[in-house]
Design an enzyme around this catalytic site. Sequence first.
Site, PDB file in Angstrom:
ATOM      1  NE  ARG A  35      -3.618  -0.681  -0.139  1.00 48.76           N
ATOM      2  CZ  ARG A  35      -4.429  -0.794  -1.190  1.00 48.76           C
ATOM      3  NH1 ARG A  35      -4.288  -1.820  -2.009  1.00 48.76           N
ATOM      4  NH2 ARG A  35      -5.341   0.116  -1.427  1.00 48.76           N
ATOM      5  CG  HIS A  36       4.627   3.529   0.698  1.00 45.68           C
ATOM      6  ND1 HIS A  36       5.568   4.056  -0.141  1.00 45.68           N
ATOM      7  CD2 HIS A  36       4.522   4.395   1.753  1.00 45.68           C
ATOM      8  CE1 HIS A  36       6.030   5.190   0.374  1.00 45.68           C
ATOM      9  NE2 HIS A  36       5.408   5.411   1.523  1.00 45.68           N
ATOM     10  CB  SER A  62       7.692   8.758  -0.002  1.00 47.01           C
ATOM     11  OG  SER A  62       7.691   7.436   0.481  1.00 47.01           O
ATOM     12  CG  HIS A 109     -19.671  49.421 -23.326  1.00 52.41           C
ATOM     13  ND1 HIS A 109     -19.567  49.265 -21.974  1.00 52.41           N
ATOM     14  CD2 HIS A 109     -19.006  50.557 -23.633  1.00 52.41           C
ATOM     15  CE1 HIS A 109     -18.869  50.280 -21.466  1.00 52.41           C
ATOM     16  NE2 HIS A 109     -18.512  51.065 -22.458  1.00 52.41           N
ATOM     17  CB  SER A 239     -25.259  22.377 -37.939  1.00 56.84           C
ATOM     18  OG  SER A 239     -26.507  21.900 -37.456  1.00 56.84           O
ATOM     19  CB  SER A 284      -0.515  12.303  -2.293  1.00 56.20           C
ATOM     20  OG  SER A 284       0.103  11.471  -3.246  1.00 56.20           O
TER      21      SER A 284
END
Length: 434
Positions: A35-36, A62, A109, A239, A284
Site C-alpha cells: 500500500r505504498h 518518499s 461594450h 451542423s 497527494s
Amino acid sequence: QSLGLPITDEQIQEMEANLDNIDFKMAAEEEKKLRHDVMAHVHTFAHCCPKAAAIIHLGATSCYVGDNTDLIVLRDGFNLLLPKLARVISRLADFAEKYADMPALGFTHYQPAQLTTVGKRCCLWIQDLCMDLQNLERARDDLRFRGVKGTTGTQASFLQLFEGDHSKVEELDRLVTAKAGFQRAYMVTGQTYSRKVDIGVLAVLASLGASIHKICTDIRLLANLKEIEEPFEKDQIGSSAMPYKRNPMRSERCCSLARHLMTLVMDPLQTAAVQWFERTLDDSANRRVCLAEAFLTADIILSTLQNISEGLVVYPKVIERRIRQELPFMATENIIMAMVKAGGNRQDCHEKIRVLSQQAAAVVKQEGGDNDFIARVQADPYFSPIHKQLESLLDPSSFTGRAPQQVAKFLKEEVRPALIPYQSKMGGKIELAL
C-alpha cells in the site's frame, strides 16, 4: 560515495545498468501488498539490483523521490509549453503585420466605437500572450529543487549518515540539486516543498487559459459578424441539422478547455491551505490529477490555437460594409470642423447634423434600411461648401489614428525580441485530429 559513504562502484554500476529495467507487474503486486507506491518501486528496484539493495533509498523519504521528481517534471513541462506559446505568438504576429493597415470597426461594450485596424486588434491578443510567455518563463526560472532534506525537512538522517558533519550534508544537498539541473534548492522544507509552489505554477497556466478564452471569444464574435473566421475544411460539417452552418468549433473547444484550466488553480490553493505542520497526505492524490491536467490542457489549447492562427480567414468586403454603416455618424465631428473652416457657424452646423443624423438613425432602426446620413448631407444646400470634401472626410484610414504605427512598433520592439530564444522551434504547421 563521493562524500565518503561506503558505497562501491559495483553497486552504482548495477543501479545504472538497471535504470530502464522496470518490472511494472512486480511493482504493481508490491504496491498492492505494501500500500505504498514508492516502497513498491524500491523493492522492485532492489530485486533487480541485489548488490545495491542495502543502500537504495538510504536516508531518503518518499517525498525526496516524489517532490523532487515533480519539480523536474514541472520545469520540463514549462519547457514543452513555452515553444508552443511562442509559435502561436509568431503566427499571430505575422497576421497582425499583414493586416496592420486594414480599418475595422472597433467595439466597446460590444457597441460600435471608433475604428481600429484588424492588425491592431490582433496585437491586443498578442500582448496578453506575451505577458503569459514572460509569466511562464518566470515561473519556470523561479522553481527550486527540494533537494536532500529528510523526513521532516531537518536533514537529521543525513547528518547521522555523515556522523555529524554539517558541511557534508550541505554539500550533498548542493550536489544533488546541481545534478538535477537546478541552480538553487529551497533552504527550508517540511517533508514536502511548500505547496504554494504549485499555486504559482497553476496560476500562470490559469492566466494563459484566460488569455486564450478571451482571444477565442473574440474570434467567435467576429465569426458571427462574418468578418473573420477560423479555418473551415472543404468537407467540414458545421451542423448535422443546418447544412449552412460554419460553427467556430475550434475556438469553442479552446474556450471550453480554457475554463477547465482556469478552475484547476483552485486545487493547489486549497491544498496549500490545509497542509498540517510538516505535511499531510491529502495533497497527494489531488496533485497527481491537477498538476498533470493543467499542463496537458494548456498543451492542447495551444496546439488548437496555433491551428486557428495559421488559418484565420478575413473578409474585407464585410468589414468595409460594416464601416460604411457606422462611419457616417463617427464623421460628424470632422464635418463640423470642415464647415467651420469654410466659414460656417459651429452651433448652427451641430444642429443641422443632429437633425439629419436622427433622421438617418430612424431609417436604420425603424425601417431596417441603410445609413443614408451622408446622402442627406449631400442633398442639403447648407453643406455645399464641403460637398467635394466628403469623400476624403469619410476615408476610413483617417479614423484609425496611429494603429498601423503601433502595430509596427509593438511587433518590432516587444514581440519579435521575445521570440528570439525560440527561433529554432518556430517551423511546422499543425494539423488537428478530431
